[in-house]
Design an enzyme around this catalytic site. Structure first.
Site, PDB file in Angstrom:
ATOM      1  N   ASP A 223      26.490   8.556  11.535  1.00 38.91           N
ATOM      2  CA  ASP A 223      25.354   9.408  11.159  1.00 38.91           C
ATOM      3  C   ASP A 223      25.832  10.858  11.210  1.00 38.91           C
ATOM      4  OD1 ASP A 223      22.568  10.582  11.045  1.00 38.91           O
ATOM      5  OD2 ASP A 223      22.039   8.466  11.197  1.00 38.91           O
ATOM      6  N   HIS A 246      27.515  11.670   8.299  1.00 40.06           N
ATOM      7  CA  HIS A 246      26.553  12.273   7.378  1.00 40.06           C
ATOM      8  C   HIS A 246      26.657  13.788   7.341  1.00 40.06           C
ATOM      9  CE1 HIS A 246      23.690   8.521   7.608  1.00 40.06           C
ATOM     10  NE2 HIS A 246      24.897   8.239   7.159  1.00 40.06           N
TER      11      HIS A 246
END
Length: 399
Positions: A223, A246
């Protein structure tokens, strides 16, 4: 008589006995002396808590020592205040393994928590292994709004003047590191690793904190490498190697009522590679309250094969179905993207998708050079914003 008075303090540093448990003036508290078996499969939580309790009850400059062995621990809370301690160093040289039994974690519990402590230093080159792979299938948060949040590996809660350096986090169940309600936090030489498909394994999450510095760290996870949540003031991030993951994100913001503003962020001198986003500001559509995100600078950042190198997304909703398309009420202003270069894995290298209810103000791009790896020219897309451009602009500006 003097010798008898000194003996308890000398003796306490060598073995665990009644003198250790009664508290001492200063010194080193070794978890092995408090019953840690250090075999990697016996639960050493009680020994760690006993050693912390003794260190916290001492005075002066104290150290909690975790030698180079394997330990199974948790969940544990190393809480203060440690009223007579000037500083406390956790010399974490060992390899800590988290329990994979989720029934041991009460709702809202994390694995390792340091709370309400002043002048804490966590260092030593040790490893925190969250053993998250067993738990990831139980994480429904990516698709379900009301979900059970799995434990964060290391949480710092309401600490002041904290230093974290030379530690490693592996395979967290949820976030690797969370900094919540802290003042004066310095993190450096942190290594964070989890597979790219591990859900919600943010590397470092910062929320409701001030004067936070994160530098010289490597984060590869599933993430956000670093996520800056609501209520943060004066956050400095530099020399970060990010990817996979991310990217480095502000947000998501605006999901809850009465969120705090975010202001005074600097992200600089970093490299982002193979991530789904590069530098991102994301706010929820249909936010229940108004807040602001302002005075942010992203400078001297290289991108390599990043899907969305520069992105403002004020229509964020990760779920399959969202109840409303009402515009975000988070006000974004005074944003500076400077000297951003590298390659985009998608044709749209710059996305400025601002809220129609609160259009972005004073968004500036200077010397942006992003090339699409597919061969065609990269493009930019804009909604509800009149950005200002200077210097090199690739892709061409959108209006």
């Amino acid at each position: 008589m003097t010798l008898l008075l000194l003996l308890p303090f000398i003796y306490c540093y060598s073995i665990a006995d009644a003198h250790c448990r009664s508290g001492v003036r200063s010194g080193t508290f070794n978890v092995l002396h408090y019953g840690a078996r250090a075999n990697g499969f016996s639960d050493d939580s009680k020994a760690f808590m006993a050693a912390w309790k003794a260190a916290c009850a001492a005075s002066g400059n104290v150290k909690l020592h975790v030698p180079r062995r394997k330990y199974l621990v948790g969940p544990v809370k190393f809480d203060g205040p440690c009223r007579n301690v000037r500083s406390i160093t956790v010399d974490m040289q060992g390899y800590l393994k988290a329990s994979t039994d989720l029934s041991k974690y009460v709702e809202g519990d994390d694995w390792i928590q340091f709370g309400h402590v002043d002048k804490l230093t966590l260092t030593g080159g040790g490893t925190f292994d969250g053993q998250g792979a067993v738990s990831w299938p139980f994480n429904k948060c990516p698709s379900k709004k009301n979900c059970r949040v799995l434990p964060t590996s290391i949480k710092f809660l309401a600490t002041t003047d904290t230093v974290v350096r030379r530690v490693k986090s592996l395979n967290s169940k949820f976030f690797h590191v969370a900094v919540v309600g802290c003042r004066g936090f310095q993190g450096s030489n942190i290594r964070i690793y989890a597979p790219s498909n591990s859900p919600n394994t943010d590397g470092i999450h910062i929320e409701r904190s001030s004067d936070v510095t994160i530098s010289n760290s490597v984060i590869a996870t599933g993430d956000d490498c670093i996520s800056i949540g609501q209520g943060n003031v004066r956050v400095r991030i530099s020399s970060i190697t990010c990817g996979p993951g991310h990217g480095i994100s502000v947000g998501s913001l605006g999901r809850y009522r009465d969120e705090g503003d975010v202001r005074g962020l600097v992200v600089r001198d970093s490299a982002i590679s193979g991530t789904t986003n590069g530098i991102r500001i994301k706010t929820w559509q249909n936010s229940p309250g108004s807040s602001s995100a302002s005075n942010m600078t992203f400078r001297n950042i290289s991108m390599k094969g990043v899907a969305n190198p520069i992105i403002i997304d004020q229509m964020y909703c990760p779920f399959v179905s969202c109840p409303s398309q009402a515009p975000s009420r988070v006000k974004i202003s005074d944003i500076f993207f400077r000297d951003i270069r590298g390659t985009s894995a998608t044709p749209v290298a710059v996305t400025l998708k601002c809220s129609r209810g609160a259009p972005c103000r004073n968004v500036n791009l200077h010397n942006v050079h992003l090339r699409y790896t597919g061969g065609a020219a990269a493009t930019a897309e804009c909604w509800n914003v009149k950005a200002r451009y200077s210097g090199t602009q690739m892709p061409a500006p959108c209006h």
